[in-house]
Scaffold this active site. Structure first.
Site, PDB file in Angstrom:
ATOM      1  N   SER A 208       0.928  -1.014  -0.122  1.00 59.30           N
ATOM      2  CA  SER A 208      -0.141  -0.319  -0.251  1.00 59.30           C
ATOM      3  C   SER A 208       1.079   1.507   0.428  1.00 59.30           C
ATOM      4  O   SER A 208       1.913   1.017   0.632  1.00 59.30           O
ATOM      5  CB  SER A 208      -0.577   0.026   1.510  1.00 59.30           C
TER       6      SER A 208
ATOM      7  N   TYR B  76      -1.562  -1.189  10.930  1.00 59.07           N
ATOM      8  CA  TYR B  76      -1.599  -1.657   9.584  1.00 59.07           C
ATOM      9  C   TYR B  76      -1.051  -1.878   8.416  1.00 59.07           C
ATOM     10  O   TYR B  76      -0.178  -2.335   8.423  1.00 59.07           O
ATOM     11  CB  TYR B  76      -2.916  -1.116   9.135  1.00 59.07           C
TER      12      TYR B  76
ATOM     13  N   LYS C 226       2.202  -3.818   7.064  1.00 55.90           N
ATOM     14  CA  LYS C 226       2.514  -4.306   5.569  1.00 55.90           C
ATOM     15  C   LYS C 226       3.966  -3.686   5.114  1.00 55.90           C
ATOM     16  O   LYS C 226       4.431  -4.531   4.016  1.00 55.90           O
ATOM     17  CB  LYS C 226       2.051  -2.849   4.551  1.00 55.90           C
TER      18      LYS C 226
HETATM   19  P1  NAD Z   1     -10.991  -6.922   1.757  1.00 52.76           P
HETATM   20  O1  NAD Z   1     -11.141  -7.285   2.723  1.00 52.76           O
HETATM   21  O2  NAD Z   1     -12.335  -7.114   0.275  1.00 52.76           O
HETATM   22  O3  NAD Z   1     -10.662  -8.288   0.525  1.00 52.76           O
HETATM   23  C1  NAD Z   1      -9.364  -9.207   1.779  1.00 52.76           C
HETATM   24  C2  NAD Z   1      -9.904 -10.741   1.187  1.00 52.76           C
HETATM   25  O4  NAD Z   1      -9.432 -11.499   2.374  1.00 52.76           O
HETATM   26  C3  NAD Z   1     -11.456 -10.614   2.069  1.00 52.76           C
HETATM   27  O5  NAD Z   1     -12.211 -12.358   1.114  1.00 52.76           O
HETATM   28  C4  NAD Z   1     -11.115 -11.385   3.299  1.00 52.76           C
HETATM   29  O6  NAD Z   1     -12.753 -12.639   4.003  1.00 52.76           O
HETATM   30  C5  NAD Z   1      -9.923 -12.480   3.628  1.00 52.76           C
HETATM   31  N1  NAD Z   1      -9.291 -12.085   4.588  1.00 52.76           N
HETATM   32  C6  NAD Z   1      -9.200 -11.952   5.505  1.00 52.76           C
HETATM   33  N2  NAD Z   1      -8.410 -12.138   6.529  1.00 52.76           N
HETATM   34  C7  NAD Z   1      -8.054 -13.817   6.116  1.00 52.76           C
HETATM   35  C8  NAD Z   1      -7.628 -14.132   6.569  1.00 52.76           C
HETATM   36  N3  NAD Z   1      -6.829 -14.961   7.963  1.00 52.76           N
HETATM   37  N4  NAD Z   1      -7.505 -16.415   5.854  1.00 52.76           N
HETATM   38  C9  NAD Z   1      -7.801 -16.220   5.055  1.00 52.76           C
HETATM   39  N5  NAD Z   1      -8.402 -14.510   4.180  1.00 52.76           N
HETATM   40  C10 NAD Z   1      -8.907 -14.033   4.383  1.00 52.76           C
HETATM   41  O7  NAD Z   1      -9.902  -5.960   0.497  1.00 52.76           O
HETATM   42  P2  NAD Z   1      -9.883  -5.084  -0.077  1.00 52.76           P
HETATM   43  O8  NAD Z   1      -9.840  -3.833  -0.563  1.00 52.76           O
HETATM   44  O9  NAD Z   1     -10.172  -6.288  -1.815  1.00 52.76           O
HETATM   45  O10 NAD Z   1      -7.998  -5.173  -0.480  1.00 52.76           O
HETATM   46  C11 NAD Z   1      -7.465  -6.110  -0.389  1.00 52.76           C
HETATM   47  C12 NAD Z   1      -5.741  -6.317  -0.540  1.00 52.76           C
HETATM   48  O11 NAD Z   1      -4.535  -5.027  -0.985  1.00 52.76           O
HETATM   49  C13 NAD Z   1      -5.569  -6.251   1.559  1.00 52.76           C
HETATM   50  O12 NAD Z   1      -4.228  -7.230   1.732  1.00 52.76           O
HETATM   51  C14 NAD Z   1      -5.034  -4.540   1.760  1.00 52.76           C
HETATM   52  O13 NAD Z   1      -4.705  -4.713   2.615  1.00 52.76           O
HETATM   53  C15 NAD Z   1      -4.681  -4.182   0.538  1.00 52.76           C
HETATM   54  N6  NAD Z   1      -4.803  -3.017   0.161  1.00 52.76           N
HETATM   55  C16 NAD Z   1      -6.206  -2.606  -0.406  1.00 52.76           C
HETATM   56  C17 NAD Z   1      -6.206  -0.981  -0.596  1.00 52.76           C
HETATM   57  C18 NAD Z   1      -8.238  -0.459  -0.554  1.00 52.76           C
HETATM   58  O14 NAD Z   1      -7.982   0.512  -0.545  1.00 52.76           O
HETATM   59  N7  NAD Z   1      -8.609  -1.732  -0.781  1.00 52.76           N
HETATM   60  C19 NAD Z   1      -5.541   0.081  -0.631  1.00 52.76           C
HETATM   61  C20 NAD Z   1      -4.336  -0.958  -0.049  1.00 52.76           C
HETATM   62  C21 NAD Z   1      -3.719  -1.737  -0.239  1.00 52.76           C
HETATM   63  C1  UD1 Z   2      -6.745   5.547   3.236  1.00 54.74           C
HETATM   64  C2  UD1 Z   2      -5.684   4.475   3.947  1.00 54.74           C
HETATM   65  C3  UD1 Z   2      -4.255   4.275   4.176  1.00 54.74           C
HETATM   66  C4  UD1 Z   2      -4.582   3.138   2.718  1.00 54.74           C
HETATM   67  C5  UD1 Z   2      -5.842   3.866   1.935  1.00 54.74           C
HETATM   68  C6  UD1 Z   2      -5.878   3.130   0.487  1.00 54.74           C
HETATM   69  C7  UD1 Z   2      -6.788   5.447   6.635  1.00 54.74           C
HETATM   70  C8  UD1 Z   2      -6.385   6.680   7.971  1.00 54.74           C
HETATM   71  N1  UD1 Z   2      -6.413   5.452   5.770  1.00 54.74           N
HETATM   72  O1  UD1 Z   2      -6.024   6.370   3.234  1.00 54.74           O
HETATM   73  O2  UD1 Z   2      -3.868   3.106   5.190  1.00 54.74           O
HETATM   74  O3  UD1 Z   2      -3.562   2.791   2.145  1.00 54.74           O
HETATM   75  O4  UD1 Z   2      -7.087   4.046   2.389  1.00 54.74           O
HETATM   76  O5  UD1 Z   2      -7.144   2.408   0.968  1.00 54.74           O
HETATM   77  O6  UD1 Z   2      -7.806   4.747   6.934  1.00 54.74           O
HETATM   78  N2  UD1 Z   2     -12.368  11.181   3.594  1.00 54.74           N
HETATM   79  C9  UD1 Z   2     -13.165  11.654   3.379  1.00 54.74           C
HETATM   80  N3  UD1 Z   2     -14.149  11.797   4.272  1.00 54.74           N
HETATM   81  C10 UD1 Z   2     -14.561  10.397   4.801  1.00 54.74           C
HETATM   82  C11 UD1 Z   2     -13.357   9.148   4.213  1.00 54.74           C
HETATM   83  C12 UD1 Z   2     -12.480  10.171   3.881  1.00 54.74           C
HETATM   84  O7  UD1 Z   2     -13.201  13.427   3.584  1.00 54.74           O
HETATM   85  O8  UD1 Z   2     -15.544   9.965   5.377  1.00 54.74           O
HETATM   86  C13 UD1 Z   2     -10.956  11.857   2.751  1.00 54.74           C
HETATM   87  C14 UD1 Z   2      -9.886  11.652   3.605  1.00 54.74           C
HETATM   88  O9  UD1 Z   2     -10.178  12.566   4.595  1.00 54.74           O
HETATM   89  C15 UD1 Z   2      -8.844  11.904   2.095  1.00 54.74           C
HETATM   90  C16 UD1 Z   2      -9.769  11.692   1.581  1.00 54.74           C
HETATM   91  O10 UD1 Z   2     -11.056  11.561   1.634  1.00 54.74           O
HETATM   92  O11 UD1 Z   2      -8.011  12.747   2.250  1.00 54.74           O
HETATM   93  C17 UD1 Z   2      -9.082   9.484   1.258  1.00 54.74           C
HETATM   94  O12 UD1 Z   2      -9.948   9.163   2.441  1.00 54.74           O
HETATM   95  P1  UD1 Z   2      -9.958   7.961   2.147  1.00 54.74           P
HETATM   96  O13 UD1 Z   2     -10.446   6.575   0.997  1.00 54.74           O
HETATM   97  O14 UD1 Z   2      -9.604   6.317   3.401  1.00 54.74           O
HETATM   98  O15 UD1 Z   2      -8.805   7.094   1.528  1.00 54.74           O
HETATM   99  P2  UD1 Z   2      -7.040   7.012   2.295  1.00 54.74           P
HETATM  100  O16 UD1 Z   2      -7.046   8.875   2.936  1.00 54.74           O
HETATM  101  O17 UD1 Z   2      -6.102   7.695   0.985  1.00 54.74           O
END
Ligand code: NAD
Ligand code: UD1
Length: 337
Positions: free
Chosen positions: A125, A149, A153
Site C-alpha cells: 500500500s 496496519y 505492510k
Molecule cells: P477485502 O477485505 O475486500 O479483501 C480481503 C479478503 O481477504 C476478504 O475476502 C477477506 O475475507 C479475506 N481474508 C481476510 N483475512 C483472511 C485470513 N486470515 N485468511 C483468509 N482470508 C482472509 O480488501 P481489498 O480492498 O480487496 O484489499 C485486498 C488487499 O489489498 C489487502 O491486503 C489490503 O490491505 C490491500 N490494500 C487495499 C487497499 C484498498 O484501499 N482497498 C489499498 C492498499 C492495499
Molecule cells: C486510507 C488509509 C490508508 C490506505 C488507503 C487506501 C486511513 C487513515 N488510511 O487512506 O492506510 O492505504 O486508504 O485504501 O484510513 N475522507 C473524507 N471523508 C470520509 C472519508 C475520507 O473526507 O468519510 C477524505 C480523507 O481525509 C482523504 C480522502 O478522503 O483526504 C481519501 O480517504 P480514504 O479513502 O480513507 O483514503 P486514504 O486517506 O488515502
C-alpha cells in the site's frame, strides 16, 4: 495451463483480479476465510466469465489446510490479498492485525516453500510512504508507518526481501496500491464494505444511494488547492490488470521488485464530490468536520516504473471510475446480500 492461487480472492480487489486471470486463461484457486466478503462475488465472476473457480474457505493461518491445498494443485504463483485492512481498527486490535497479516503471510510463505512454489505477488500500500516529503512518489522514497496496519505492510515487505535475499529461487513482486475505487463494468461485482465505510468513495456512493445522510469531509485547511485532501484514485480493473501482468512477468523480473500502482493524478475530496454529482446527477450532502488523525495532505504516484518493467499503465479516467462505482452501488444497494 498455469495455476494461480489467490488468497483473499472473494474480496474487492481479489474478485476483480480473479475475473481478469480467468479471462487471460489462468486456472484460479481461491483461498479466503470470507471474514470480509461473500462467496456470491465468486459466483458472479463465474457467471461473467463462464469459467469455474476452485474455492477453499480456509484461513491463511491454517497450515494443515494450506498444505493440503498445495498438495492438490500444482500452483505456479500466488497473489496474496488476504488480510485485515482497516487503519482505525488496527489501532484498537493490533495483535489481530499482526496475527492475520504477518503470521498469516509467514505461514503461507512456509507452505509455499515446502511445496516448491517460489512466486508471490503481494498487496502492499502507499501507506508505507507515511507522510511523503514531496509528490509524486517514486518507489525509492523512504518508508515508515504510523499505525499497526501500515506496519504490517512494511514488515511483510521486509520479510519478503529477506526471503528473496536468502534464496534466489524466490521471485516476488510488491505492489503498492494508491486508492482503489470503481467496479467491473457489468455492475455485478464491486466494493462491499461491512458497516460504516472508512474510505471516501464507498461513503460518497452510500450517501448518494440514500443509505447515509451526509458525507463528513475531514478538514478543509490542508495545504492543497481547495484545502481538502488529495489522493491518487485508481480503477480496480486497472489495478487488477497490473496483477495479471505481474504474474506473467514475475519469472523474467527475477528476485524482488516493487511497483507503485496509481494513475499519477491527484484529486481533492471536493473534486471527487463534484465529479460524482456531475456524473450521476445525484445529490451528495456534506459538511466539513475536523481532520481525521493520521491523514496526510496529498499523495500521488509516479507509476513510470510499472510502465517500464510491467508494460502496465492505468487507462480508466476519473469519470469512468465514478460511473462504474455508481452502476455497482445503485444496482446492489445492499452489496452482495
Ligand atoms: P477485502 O477485505 O475486500 O479483501 C480481503 C479478503 O481477504 C476478504 O475476502 C477477506 O475475507 C479475506 N481474508 C481476510 N483475512 C483472511 C485470513 N486470515 N485468511 C483468509 N482470508 C482472509 O480488501 P481489498 O480492498 O480487496 O484489499 C485486498 C488487499 O489489498 C489487502 O491486503 C489490503 O490491505 C490491500 N490494500 C487495499 C487497499 C484498498 O484501499 N482497498 C489499498 C492498499 C492495499
Ligand atoms: C486510507 C488509509 C490508508 C490506505 C488507503 C487506501 C486511513 C487513515 N488510511 O487512506 O492506510 O492505504 O486508504 O485504501 O484510513 N475522507 C473524507 N471523508 C470520509 C472519508 C475520507 O473526507 O468519510 C477524505 C480523507 O481525509 C482523504 C480522502 O478522503 O483526504 C481519501 O480517504 P480514504 O479513502 O480513507 O483514503 P486514504 O486517506 O488515502
Amino acid at each position: 495451463m498455469s495455476t494461480v492461487l489467490v488468497t483473499g480472492g472473494a474480496g474487492f480487489i481479489g474478485s476483480h483480479t480473479t475475473l481478469l486471470l480467468l479471462e487471460a486463461g489462468f486456472e484460479v484457486v481461491v483461498v479466503d476465510n470470507l471474514s470480509n466478503s461473500s462467496i456470491e462475488s465468486l459466483h458472479r465472476v463465474e457467471a461473467l466469465t463462464g469459467k469455474s473457480i476452485t474455492f477453499y474457505q480456509t484461513d491463511i493461518r491454517d497450515k494443515a489446510g494450506l498444505t493440503e491445498i498445495f498438495a492438490k494443485h500444482k500452483v505456479d504463483s500466488v497473489i496474496h490479498f488476504a488480510g485485515l485492512k482497516a487503519v482505525g481498527e488496527s489501532n484498537e486490535i493490533p495483535l489481530e492485525y499482526y496475527d492475520q497479516n504477518i503470521y498469516g503471510t509467514v505461514n503461507l510463505l512456509k507452505v509455499m516453500e515446502s511445496a516448491g512454489c517460489y512466486r508471490m505477488v503481494f498487496s502492499s500500500s502507499a501507506t508505507v510512504y507515511g507522510d511523503p516529503a514531496s509528490v509524486p512518489i517514486t518507489e525509492d522514497f523512504p518508508t515508515s508507518a504510523t499505525n499497526p496496519y501500515g506496519r504490517t505492510k512494511l514488515f511483510i515487505e521486509e520479510i519478503m526481501k529477506d526471503l528473496s535475499a536468502s534464496n534466489d529461487r524466490w521471485n516476488m513482486v510488491l505492489l503498492r496500491y494508491f486508492n482503489p475505487i470503481g467496479a467491473h463494468k457489468s455492475g455485478q461485482i464491486g466494493e462491499d464494505p461491512q458497516g460504516i465505510p472508512n474510505n471516501l468513495m464507498p461513503f460518497i456512493s452510500q450517501v448518494a444511494v440514500g443509505k447515509r445522510e451526509k458525507l463528513s469531509i475531514f478538514g478543509n485547511d490542508y495545504p492543497t488547492p481547495d484545502g481538502t485532501g488529495v489522493r491518487d484514485y485508481i480503477h480496480v480493473v486497472d489495478l487488477s490488470d497490473a496483477h495479471v501482468k505481474a504474474v506473467q512477468k514475475i519469472g523474467a523480473l527475477g528476485g524482488i521488485s516493487t511497483f507503485n500502482l496509481g494513475t499519477g493524478n491527484g484529486y481533492s475530496v471536493l473534486q471527487m464530490v463534484e465529479t460524482f454529482i456531475k456524473e450521476t446527477g445525484k445529490s451528495v450532502p456534506y459538511e466539513i468536520v475536523e481532520r481525521r488523525p493520521g491523514d496526510i495532505a496529498e499523495c500521488w504516484a509516479d507509476a513510470s516504473l510499472a510502465k517500464d518493467k510491467l508494460g502496465w499503465t492505468a487507462v480508466h479516467g476519473l469519470s469512468e471510475m465514478i460511473e462504474d462505482t455508481w452502476r455497482w452501488q445503485s444496482q446492489n444497494p445492499d452489496g452482495f446480500k
